[in-house]
Design a protein around this motif. Structure first.
Motif, PDB file in Angstrom:
ATOM      1  N   LEU A   9       0.769  -1.236  -0.111  1.00  0.00           N
ATOM      2  CA  LEU A   9       0.149  -0.024   0.105  1.00  0.00           C
ATOM      3  C   LEU A   9       0.866   1.403  -0.041  1.00  0.00           C
ATOM      4  O   LEU A   9       0.520   2.271  -0.682  1.00  0.00           O
ATOM      5  CB  LEU A   9      -0.870  -0.029   1.258  1.00  0.00           C
ATOM      6  N   ALA A  10       1.828   1.388   0.671  1.00  0.00           N
ATOM      7  CA  ALA A  10       2.931   2.273   1.022  1.00  0.00           C
ATOM      8  C   ALA A  10       3.602   2.506  -0.221  1.00  0.00           C
ATOM      9  O   ALA A  10       3.873   3.802  -0.592  1.00  0.00           O
ATOM     10  CB  ALA A  10       3.856   2.061   2.093  1.00  0.00           C
ATOM     11  N   ALA A  11       3.590   1.745  -1.454  1.00  0.00           N
ATOM     12  CA  ALA A  11       4.175   1.945  -2.603  1.00  0.00           C
ATOM     13  C   ALA A  11       3.297   2.346  -3.661  1.00  0.00           C
ATOM     14  O   ALA A  11       3.544   2.128  -4.895  1.00  0.00           O
ATOM     15  CB  ALA A  11       4.861   0.443  -3.097  1.00  0.00           C
ATOM     16  N   GLY A  12       1.867   2.717  -3.263  1.00  0.00           N
ATOM     17  CA  GLY A  12       0.953   2.961  -3.945  1.00  0.00           C
ATOM     18  C   GLY A  12       0.200   1.640  -4.507  1.00  0.00           C
ATOM     19  O   GLY A  12      -0.774   2.057  -5.531  1.00  0.00           O
ATOM     20  N   GLY A  13       0.456   0.650  -4.132  1.00  0.00           N
ATOM     21  CA  GLY A  13      -0.476  -0.768  -4.621  1.00  0.00           C
ATOM     22  C   GLY A  13      -2.172  -0.368  -4.007  1.00  0.00           C
ATOM     23  O   GLY A  13      -2.126   0.263  -3.031  1.00  0.00           O
ATOM     24  N   ARG A  48      -1.940   4.727  -6.673  1.00  0.00           N
ATOM     25  CA  ARG A  48      -1.513   5.445  -8.063  1.00  0.00           C
ATOM     26  C   ARG A  48      -2.651   4.745  -8.890  1.00  0.00           C
ATOM     27  O   ARG A  48      -3.069   3.473  -8.422  1.00  0.00           O
ATOM     28  CB  ARG A  48      -0.039   5.012  -8.553  1.00  0.00           C
ATOM     29  N   PRO A  49      -2.937   5.302  -9.939  1.00  0.00           N
ATOM     30  CA  PRO A  49      -3.781   4.849 -11.106  1.00  0.00           C
ATOM     31  C   PRO A  49      -3.254   3.561 -11.640  1.00  0.00           C
ATOM     32  O   PRO A  49      -2.019   3.721 -11.964  1.00  0.00           O
ATOM     33  CB  PRO A  49      -4.380   5.807 -12.073  1.00  0.00           C
ATOM     34  N   ARG A  50      -4.125   2.519 -12.038  1.00  0.00           N
ATOM     35  CA  ARG A  50      -3.607   1.515 -12.873  1.00  0.00           C
ATOM     36  C   ARG A  50      -4.720   0.928 -13.705  1.00  0.00           C
ATOM     37  O   ARG A  50      -5.752   0.532 -13.415  1.00  0.00           O
ATOM     38  CB  ARG A  50      -2.948   0.517 -12.087  1.00  0.00           C
ATOM     39  N   LEU A  60     -14.099   2.676 -15.542  1.00  0.00           N
ATOM     40  CA  LEU A  60     -14.854   1.718 -15.136  1.00  0.00           C
ATOM     41  C   LEU A  60     -15.023   1.365 -13.613  1.00  0.00           C
ATOM     42  O   LEU A  60     -16.091   1.325 -12.960  1.00  0.00           O
ATOM     43  CB  LEU A  60     -14.134   0.445 -15.577  1.00  0.00           C
ATOM     44  N   PHE A  61     -13.832   1.780 -12.977  1.00  0.00           N
ATOM     45  CA  PHE A  61     -13.961   1.561 -11.386  1.00  0.00           C
ATOM     46  C   PHE A  61     -12.925   2.944 -11.027  1.00  0.00           C
ATOM     47  O   PHE A  61     -11.781   3.151 -12.035  1.00  0.00           O
ATOM     48  CB  PHE A  61     -13.172   0.565 -10.843  1.00  0.00           C
ATOM     49  N   SER A  62     -13.339   3.833 -10.071  1.00  0.00           N
ATOM     50  CA  SER A  62     -12.731   4.744  -9.787  1.00  0.00           C
ATOM     51  C   SER A  62     -12.393   5.246  -8.205  1.00  0.00           C
ATOM     52  O   SER A  62     -13.477   4.726  -7.571  1.00  0.00           O
ATOM     53  CB  SER A  62     -12.936   6.145 -10.704  1.00  0.00           C
TER      54      SER A  62
END
Length: 261
Positions: A9-13, A48-50, A60-62
């Motif tokens: 999570l801390a890495a943006g996951g 981060r977005p992916r 679609l999901f945001s």
């Protein structure tokens, strides 16, 4: 253990949680149901977005930070949660990670019956803010923690008075008992509404899995509508309760405070 969760999570996951959600109403009119619901677990200050998952824009999901934290419709995200915890006596440091478990927007539509702000420090869960929204456009939050913010254990029961109108078929009476278990293998949330004449037991259980595009597509196909599906299911259960003869309670004013501590 939550260490693997925190580093990701801390890495943006982001983690995708396909949650088993069960409700059981106690009292004269018993009523129960079980659904699968898609949640995301993320760190709002690092995410981060992916691919199919977008930040602050249509997809679609945001996820939009303004959907959470503070008054509904004017949320300020993680900064609000940190402020609430600071006022309650938690001193923030670099070992802590603020996370949020919530349903994402689906094609721009948003509704979250309950989301959970969770402060993690390594393998420890220090505090939870349960952010509750009703279908009448109102929001209230419940702060859960042990004395001096000692780590919350799976066996702990954290109690607070009920202060918010959630179901029009229940009075604002009694108390809530929360329990939480958070690890890289399993996330479990239990909420028990304790009242003399009637009550409710709700549970959520999910295995956190790193967000993948295939998982988002599968969720959209298996449970189409996202939050809109959840809202329609709420109204369907309300109709079932009404047909059972449960009395409808009118909407009371919102609580004067936005959070119960």
């Amino acid at each position: 253990m939550t260490g693997g969760l925190v580093s990701h999570l801390a890495a943006g996951g982001v983690f995708h949680l396909t949650s088993d959600v069960a409700h059981a109403r106690r009292g004269a009119a018993r009523h129960a149901f079980r659904y699968r619901v898609d949640y995301l677990l993320l760190a709002p200050e690092a995410v981060r977005p992916r691919g199919l998952f977008r930040l602050g824009r249509f997809g679609l999901f945001s996820f939009r930070p303004a959907d959470h934290g503070g008054r509904r419709g004017t949320g300020t995200g993680a900064s609000w949660a940190w402020e609430v915890l600071a006022q309650a006596g938690l001193s923030r440091d670099e070992t802590m990670t603020m996370t949020l478990m919530a349903q994402p927007r689906f094609l721009g539509f948003w509704f979250n019956p309950v989301s959970f702000w969770m402060v993690l420090r390594g393998d420890d869960l220090l505090a939870v803010i349960a952010e509750v929204n009703n279908t009448f456009g109102q929001r209230h939050s419940y702060l859960c923690h042990r004395p001096r913010f000692a780590p919350i254990r799976a066996r702990d029961r954290l109690r607070t008075d009920k202060a918010f109108h959630v179901s029009p078929f229940q009075d604002i009476a009694g108390s809530y008992e929360f329990r939480f278990s958070v690890s890289a293998a399993d996330i479990v949330v239990g909420i028990r509404h304790i009242d003399r004449d009637e009550g409710l037991v709700a549970t959520m259980r999910a295995k956190p899995r790193p967000l993948r595009q295939s998982g988002l597509l599968a969720a959209a196909l298996r449970r189409p509508g996202g939050a809109l599906r959840i809202l329609s299911l709420i109204y369907w259960q309300a109709l079932r309760l009404r047909l059972k003869g449960v009395v409808y309670r009118p909407l009371p004013p919102e609580p004067p405070e936005e959070i119960s501590r």
